[in-house]
Write a protein that holds these residues in place. Structure first.
Motif, mmCIF file in Angstrom:
data_model
loop_
_atom_site.group_PDB
_atom_site.id
_atom_site.type_symbol
_atom_site.label_atom_id
_atom_site.label_comp_id
_atom_site.label_asym_id
_atom_site.label_seq_id
_atom_site.Cartn_x
_atom_site.Cartn_y
_atom_site.Cartn_z
ATOM 1 N N LEU A 30 66.198 41.665 -32.001
ATOM 2 C CA LEU A 30 66.490 40.460 -32.160
ATOM 3 C C LEU A 30 68.110 40.185 -32.262
ATOM 4 O O LEU A 30 68.318 39.049 -31.729
ATOM 5 C CB LEU A 30 65.629 39.693 -33.270
ATOM 6 C CG LEU A 30 64.333 39.633 -32.835
ATOM 7 C CD1 LEU A 30 63.349 39.605 -33.887
ATOM 8 C CD2 LEU A 30 64.110 38.244 -31.973
ATOM 9 N N SER A 31 68.765 41.063 -32.698
ATOM 10 C CA SER A 31 70.073 40.819 -32.735
ATOM 11 C C SER A 31 70.850 40.972 -31.272
ATOM 12 O O SER A 31 71.558 40.257 -30.914
ATOM 13 C CB SER A 31 70.929 41.941 -33.314
ATOM 14 O OG SER A 31 70.529 41.771 -34.917
ATOM 15 N N ALA B 119 68.930 40.247 -28.568
ATOM 16 C CA ALA B 119 68.586 38.767 -27.973
ATOM 17 C C ALA B 119 69.659 37.623 -28.342
ATOM 18 O O ALA B 119 69.615 36.992 -27.612
ATOM 19 C CB ALA B 119 67.021 38.468 -28.385
ATOM 20 N N ALA B 120 69.988 37.620 -29.504
ATOM 21 C CA ALA B 120 70.766 36.505 -29.757
ATOM 22 C C ALA B 120 72.130 36.581 -29.269
ATOM 23 O O ALA B 120 72.874 35.766 -28.760
ATOM 24 C CB ALA B 120 70.829 36.630 -31.522
ATOM 25 N N SER C 225 65.413 34.902 -24.763
ATOM 26 C CA SER C 225 64.634 34.223 -25.765
ATOM 27 C C SER C 225 64.239 35.226 -27.084
ATOM 28 O O SER C 225 63.486 36.281 -26.673
ATOM 29 C CB SER C 225 63.256 33.765 -24.999
ATOM 30 O OG SER C 225 62.056 33.425 -25.615
ATOM 31 N N PRO C 226 64.250 34.663 -27.950
ATOM 32 C CA PRO C 226 63.804 35.383 -29.105
ATOM 33 C C PRO C 226 62.206 35.572 -29.315
ATOM 34 O O PRO C 226 61.696 36.652 -29.814
ATOM 35 C CB PRO C 226 64.250 34.730 -30.610
ATOM 36 C CG PRO C 226 64.405 33.209 -30.026
ATOM 37 C CD PRO C 226 64.820 33.418 -28.695
ATOM 38 N N GLY D 97 60.759 39.267 -29.335
ATOM 39 C CA GLY D 97 59.902 39.587 -30.476
ATOM 40 C C GLY D 97 58.560 39.771 -30.140
ATOM 41 O O GLY D 97 57.962 40.763 -30.712
ATOM 42 N N ALA E 233 65.085 37.365 -36.902
ATOM 43 C CA ALA E 233 65.779 36.629 -35.773
ATOM 44 C C ALA E 233 67.038 35.922 -36.430
ATOM 45 O O ALA E 233 66.905 34.885 -37.063
ATOM 46 C CB ALA E 233 65.006 35.426 -35.121
ATOM 47 N N VAL F 88 68.899 31.442 -35.111
ATOM 48 C CA VAL F 88 68.056 30.746 -34.511
ATOM 49 C C VAL F 88 67.496 29.409 -35.239
ATOM 50 O O VAL F 88 67.985 29.459 -36.713
ATOM 51 C CB VAL F 88 66.807 31.601 -34.209
ATOM 52 C CG1 VAL F 88 66.999 32.862 -33.238
ATOM 53 C CG2 VAL F 88 66.046 32.189 -35.580
ATOM 54 N N ARG G 244 65.089 28.303 -37.369
ATOM 55 C CA ARG G 244 63.756 29.058 -37.903
ATOM 56 C C ARG G 244 62.626 28.404 -37.888
ATOM 57 O O ARG G 244 61.343 28.720 -37.558
ATOM 58 C CB ARG G 244 64.092 29.670 -39.160
ATOM 59 C CG ARG G 244 63.530 31.037 -39.441
ATOM 60 C CD ARG G 244 64.187 31.723 -40.666
ATOM 61 N NE ARG G 244 65.508 32.226 -40.639
ATOM 62 C CZ ARG G 244 65.781 33.474 -39.894
ATOM 63 N NH1 ARG G 244 64.825 34.026 -39.581
ATOM 64 N NH2 ARG G 244 66.889 33.633 -39.746
ATOM 65 N N PHE H 260 61.469 28.166 -34.180
ATOM 66 C CA PHE H 260 60.876 29.560 -34.100
ATOM 67 C C PHE H 260 59.766 29.838 -34.623
ATOM 68 O O PHE H 260 58.685 30.533 -33.896
ATOM 69 C CB PHE H 260 62.008 30.627 -34.159
ATOM 70 C CG PHE H 260 61.807 32.168 -33.805
ATOM 71 C CD1 PHE H 260 60.855 32.476 -32.518
ATOM 72 C CD2 PHE H 260 62.077 33.065 -34.592
ATOM 73 C CE1 PHE H 260 60.696 33.704 -32.071
ATOM 74 C CE2 PHE H 260 61.738 34.364 -34.030
ATOM 75 C CZ PHE H 260 61.120 34.616 -32.867
#
Length: 429
Positions: free
Chosen positions: A124-125, A127-128, A133-134, A138, A392, A395, A397, A400
């Motif tokens: 997820l790091s 992805a960011a 897309s997280p 994920g 994540a 984001v 949160r 998400f």
């Protein structure tokens, strides 16, 4: 109205209020556990707190604490760049690398949440950092863990095969393994297409560096950042050693992932307090409250017999195929909020009466129950989904969380019927 129905109705009310009023669902669930536990189930405080998921609390806090330190000292940036080099800069392949890594970890014996706890923060790091897309990243991490989760030497596989043997049911270890592998691979492929995976085609470091080269300032800044990310400082070396130690502790010595993570984080904080000072505040406390509150209420439901009530109601149905699909849905719905292993251990014995009649194939039914009970672990209320939500970075949160909840709901609605059609209706076994 029976106590069991009241407890189910209260759960629905908790969902509605949390969704419409933007109140933390965990806080509402704690209040519901207190009200239902005291007034309906006649439980005291000890009985209510018996359902508090202390192990999951420690896992969520420990893993997010450790990886907050890794983010603060740049270790996650270094790992992201290492992953890019592994696939020669092709960003499109990274989600599948994460899928394969978690699948391999669970297939060789890692507990699914432990594999997700190790891989999700890194994935997820990435992805960011690269605008992926997280939810896509994920979901592929979780489905990868479940894809390998029923190998004959895996934890899940060993548990299910042990229950099958104890109940004197016919079983097939390879059918169980490949059923989970194929279902999760198909779902991951659909998610990859629907959530922008194909748009990553053609993206690589060289191409993006050339595009950014049109802006000199951006190029210089990103070049400095990339150069810094490639360096291994003493703090990063120590953090990488701690992450490797976490893998060994969990997979080789079977130590608790949460306690191991906190211990390693404390050691790093002792030697590098400046980089670690903000790490505790970066623990995903709202997520911890949400997950622990909901699971405490589920514990009250288990204590007062609501879970058994639902299972027995299905068991009294006289149509085996209908009872089979309902059991798959019960496995999926309950597992989205509780232990997948516990659900499988409880529901497979409930299926014994149908299987004894010979109208339902035992091998197909067991595989369908196992897949239904684990594929829904993308839910933010399950351990794996909660780890993804907590891991994540950068984001919204709450947004998400809603995405994971909707996606988990779709999986719950679709997959049990699909595996029932594919595995139970044909009468395998």
């Amino acid at each position: 109205m029976s106590a069991e129905l009241i407890s189910i109705l209260v759960l629905v009310v908790v969902f509605v209020i949390a969704t419409t009023r933007s109140i933390n669902m965990g806080a509402l669930a704690f209040a519901a556990a207190f009200g239902v536990g005291e007034l309906v189930a006649d439980l005291d405080a000890d009985g209510i707190f018996a359902g508090f998921p202390g192990d999951l609390f420690v896992v969520l806090v420990g893993v997010t604490y450790l990886f907050a330190i890794a983010r603060a000292n740049g270790t996650t940036d270094w790992l992201v760049h290492a992953a890019i080099r592994l696939v020669r800069g092709r960003i499109m392949l990274i989600p599948w690398v994460m899928f394969a890594i978690t699948g391999a970890l669970t297939a060789i014996g890692a507990v699914s949440p432990a594999a997700v706890a190790i891989v999700a923060p890194i994935a997820l790091s990435f992805a960011a950092r690269y605008g992926i897309s997280p939810l896509l990243m994920g979901a592929l991490v979780v489905h990868g863990a479940q894809a390998g989760g029923f190998s004959p030497i895996s934890i899940y596989g060993s548990i299910v095969n042990g229950v099958v043997e104890r109940e004197n049911l016919p079983g097939n270890e390879l059918v169980l393994f490949f059923a989970s592998l194929v279902v999760n691979l198909i779902i991951a492929s659909v998610v990859f297409v629907l959530f922008g995976g194909l748009k990553l085609k053609g993206r690589d470091l060289a191409t993006e560096a050339r595009a950014e080269g049109k802006d000199g300032a951006a190029k210089d800044g990103d070049g400095a950042l990339a150069a810094d990310s490639a360096q291994l400082s003493p703090a990063r070396i120590a953090t990488l050693t701690a992450l490797a130690a976490l893998v060994v502790a969990v997979l080789v010595f079977d130590l608790d992932a949460g306690l191991s993570s906190i211990t390693l984080a404390v050691v790093l904080s002792t030697f590098w307090p400046d980089a670690s000072r903000r790490a505790v505040s970066e623990v995903a406390w709202p997520t911890v409250l949400l997950i622990c509150g909901v699971l405490t209420y589920v514990g009250v439901l288990e204590e007062m017999g609501t879970i058994d009530y639902a299972g027995n109601a299905v068991g009294d149905i006289g149509v085996p195929l209908l009872a089979a699909v309902l059991l798959c849905y019960i496995a999926a719905i309950i597992s989205a909020f509780a232990s997948s292993v516990g659900i499988m251990g409880a529901l497979i014995p409930l299926a014994v009466p149908f299987l004894a009649q010979g109208e339902i194939g035992a091998v197909g039914m067991i595989a369908a129950l196992a897949v239904s009970a684990t594929v829904v672990d993308v839910s933010p209320f399950s351990t794996n989904g909660a780890l993804v939500l907590a891991a994540a970075p950068d984001v919204d949160r709450e947004r998400f969380f809603r995405q994971l909840m909707v996606y988990g709901g779709i999986v719950v609605a679709v997959v049990p019927a699909a595996v029932w059609l594919a595995l139970v209706v044909p009468g395998f076994g």
